[in-house]
Write a protein that holds these residues in place. Structure first.
Motif, PDB file in Angstrom:
ATOM      1  N   UNK A 295       0.699  -1.146  -0.035  1.00 18.62           N
ATOM      2  CA  UNK A 295       0.079  -0.298  -0.023  1.00 18.62           C
ATOM      3  C   UNK A 295       1.024   1.219  -0.073  1.00 18.62           C
ATOM      4  N   UNK A 296       0.492   2.270  -1.043  1.00 22.60           N
ATOM      5  CA  UNK A 296       1.278   3.344  -1.041  1.00 22.60           C
ATOM      6  C   UNK A 296       0.407   4.592  -1.272  1.00 22.60           C
ATOM      7  N   UNK A 297      -0.189   5.275  -0.230  1.00 21.05           N
ATOM      8  CA  UNK A 297      -1.086   5.917  -0.048  1.00 21.05           C
ATOM      9  C   UNK A 297      -0.607   7.777  -0.583  1.00 21.05           C
ATOM     10  N   UNK A 298       0.448   7.572  -1.595  1.00 19.00           N
ATOM     11  CA  UNK A 298       1.087   8.777  -1.951  1.00 19.00           C
ATOM     12  C   UNK A 298       0.458   9.334  -3.575  1.00 19.00           C
ATOM     13  N   UNK A 299       0.903  10.445  -3.609  1.00 22.06           N
ATOM     14  CA  UNK A 299       0.296  11.065  -4.961  1.00 22.06           C
ATOM     15  C   UNK A 299       1.119  10.590  -6.217  1.00 22.06           C
ATOM     16  N   UNK A 300       2.184  10.180  -5.867  1.00 16.81           N
ATOM     17  CA  UNK A 300       2.951   9.473  -7.151  1.00 16.81           C
ATOM     18  C   UNK A 300       2.355   8.051  -7.357  1.00 16.81           C
ATOM     19  N   UNK A 301       1.640   7.677  -6.715  1.00 16.87           N
ATOM     20  CA  UNK A 301       0.842   6.240  -6.904  1.00 16.87           C
ATOM     21  C   UNK A 301      -0.622   6.547  -7.041  1.00 16.87           C
TER      22      UNK A 301
END
Ligand code: SF4
Length: 222
Positions: free
Chosen positions: A174-180
């Motif tokens: 899980x990556x709740x970042x803008x770039x993903x």
């Protein structure tokens, strides 16, 4: 003076074994040193986590859980979601939650929309321990506060791209970042004064505003 001291290894500014490895080109060498630096920072945060865990008689994953439960919205306070976000198995989270319940730090209530789903929450005692455990990042926070803003903005962009790459490779579930995020519109580097954009908020995303844990994040469709 022992052999290690004589080599100078370990002294500030001395080349590490990786840095002096023969055959590494300048770019590869830089990558190796960056990876080494990330590992050192990760080690520092792990040590702080272990110290907090020991202080409160908890396991590291239990401390991480308290931190997540202190900040996550209800939809993310469920066993499956927590397991994915911490990159551990659901049984590991279930065991940790059972232990936290026995210690009176966590309780649960049925989801109003689906009584089969339990939403976890901190008890007042759990909230207190979570607040105290947040001190684990105090040293990192203090060091970062002293760094120039321009360097921090560059570092944020680089780290978000590294996280996106690790997510793409399946290392991070899980990556709740803008770039993903499927709403992220990356700025065209050829355009003058280009700036990233959030399609959901319909707002510009200057480099210093890129998010690391966004509530509105939705992953890019596979
Ligand atoms: S929804 Fe959140 S994570 Fe996605 S692009 Fe917008 S600000 Fe970034």
């Amino acid at each position: 003076m022992d052999r290690d001291d004589a080599s100078g290894a370990g002294r500030p500014g001395a080349p590490s074994p990786v840095e002096s490895a023969p055959g590494a080109g300048p770019a590869g060498d830089l990558d190796a040193r960056l990876a080494g630096a990330l590992e050192r920072v990760g080690h520092a945060t792990r040590v702080a986590l272990w110290q907090q865990a020991k202080e409160h008689g908890l396991s590291p994953v239990q401390v991480q859980l308290l931190g997540r439960l202190a900040t996550a919205p209800p939809a993310r306070r469920r066993v499956g979601r927590l397991a994915a976000e911490l990159d551990v198995t659901a049984p590991t989270i279930s065991d940790a939650i059972s232990a936290l319940r026995r210690k009176g730090l966590v309780s649960s209530s049925p989801d109003p929309a689906d009584a089969r789903i339990q939403t976890l929450e901190l008890t007042p005692e759990g909230r207190e321990v979570a607040r105290a455990s947040a001190a684990a990042s105090a040293d990192v926070d203090a060091v970062l506060a002293a760094q120039p803003v321009v360097a921090k903005v560059d570092a944020l962009g680089l780290l978000l791209d590294v996280i996106a790459g690790l997510h793409e490779r399946g290392v991070l579930s899980v990556a709740r970042t803008c770039t993903t995020c499927r709403f992220f519109r990356r700025a065209d580097p050829r355009a003058a004064e280009a700036v990233h954009h959030c399609g959901l908020l319909d707002a510009p995303l200057p480099p210093e505003a890129l998010r690391v844990d966004c509530l509105e994040h939705e992953p890019v469709a596979a």
